[in-house]
Scaffold this active site. Sequence first.
Site, PDB file in Angstrom:
ATOM      1  N   GLU A 308      19.635  88.837  55.274  1.00 12.49           N
ATOM      2  CA  GLU A 308      20.935  89.423  54.947  1.00 12.49           C
ATOM      3  C   GLU A 308      21.935  88.320  54.604  1.00 12.49           C
ATOM      4  OE1 GLU A 308      24.301  92.280  57.099  1.00 12.49           O
ATOM      5  OE2 GLU A 308      22.763  91.280  58.308  1.00 12.49           O
ATOM      6  N   HIS A 309      21.982  87.289  55.443  1.00 12.38           N
ATOM      7  CA  HIS A 309      22.859  86.141  55.204  1.00 12.38           C
ATOM      8  C   HIS A 309      22.021  84.863  55.204  1.00 12.38           C
ATOM      9  CE1 HIS A 309      25.186  89.094  57.743  1.00 12.38           C
ATOM     10  NE2 HIS A 309      26.016  88.991  56.711  1.00 12.38           N
TER      11      HIS A 309
END
Length: 410
Positions: A308-309
């Site tokens: 996601e990050h």
Amino acid sequence: MNVAEFKSTFGVKRGSAGFDDYKGVMEIIEQVRTDGDRALHDYTEQFDNQALDTFKVDKAALKESYDAISDEEREALQTIKQRIEQYQESIKYTDMDNGEFQYVYHPIEKVGVYVPGGTALYPSSVLMTVVPALAAGVKEIHVVTPTFEENNITFAALHICGVENVYTVGGAQAIAALAYGTETIPKVDKIVGPGNYYVALAKRLLFGEVGIDMIAGPSEILIYVDENVHIDAIVYDIFAQAEHDANARTFLISEDEAVIQTIEDRLKQLMDDQPRSDIIKGSIKNNHYAVVDSQEALIGMINHIAPEHVSIQHRDADRIIRNIRYAGAVFNGYYSPEAIGDYAAGPSHVLPTDKTGRFSHGLNVNDFLTSHAVISLEKSTYSEIAGPAKTIARREQLDAHYQSLHIRTE
């Protein structure tokens, strides 16, 4: 550690819901579909201990919440809103027209937004979901949120965005209400926004009945550091990730084992001082620390798990980032921590998790647009391509297609 070893050791796999969970959410969905507002009242009282006369939040209450927050908070919300607007406008798709072909975009008519609430308030989620919809030109936005207290900053953020259709309903029942409509909440065309496990299940089950942005799981981040990294900055980056949720996870990767050990030791030293230490301790159990033998191995890991990050705080950040293909969002350098992305960088913090970044992207203005082609051929162009089209139509034994094409060439 190389890519194969990483896959074998950490085995990043997508979670799966149990049958009982699906069954329970399906029952909620069906009850809301058949009983409408009555089911919403029952579930709100059962799950949230709230007996409400009405779900619709009065416009005056939104304005009162705006008036109740501090000048500093109002300025912060306005500044962030403007920054998100600028970013979303800069990436918005535009119509194309070359004479014989057009490709045109239109905003979705009705959008439903889920804003988490209950145990905490998330005005940032309001801005990160509503502002892209506004930038797309969506005229009718309906927001559901399990936020019941008056004069709260979530309502203030909604007021700043000009949203008037707000309903104090949460959980799977709120998603069902937006998908089917009730006496109070209208049916929408698409639902966006983060939520808990049961909200995600409801979105999965209702996809197709209504448009869905994504099925998000627990938050995740991969951080890659070198020996020059600011140790406490990385420690707080990890804490920031961990305090989201006990199921959140961090992948800390380096070529230097001593750096990883130093960070891990410092995490333990500062852990008990964190206000959300109970949640952080749960999340830290999900963390993975790995030493890579090359940057090529690192890039392989990133593209495998599609985090996601991704935070690259390393001297070779630019070269590494050029080779990242799959990620929700990438943060480059010391002054681009993931936390700034949660609030004020510009791109939405609603991002794909659980390897879905390999085939999807973070929420943005273009997710609130529909599009279609307009075909306006000249006779000369038709004459050039009708022959090949007739050949294929005949081969497919679709005679009416052939005749439709042929009659225009006589």
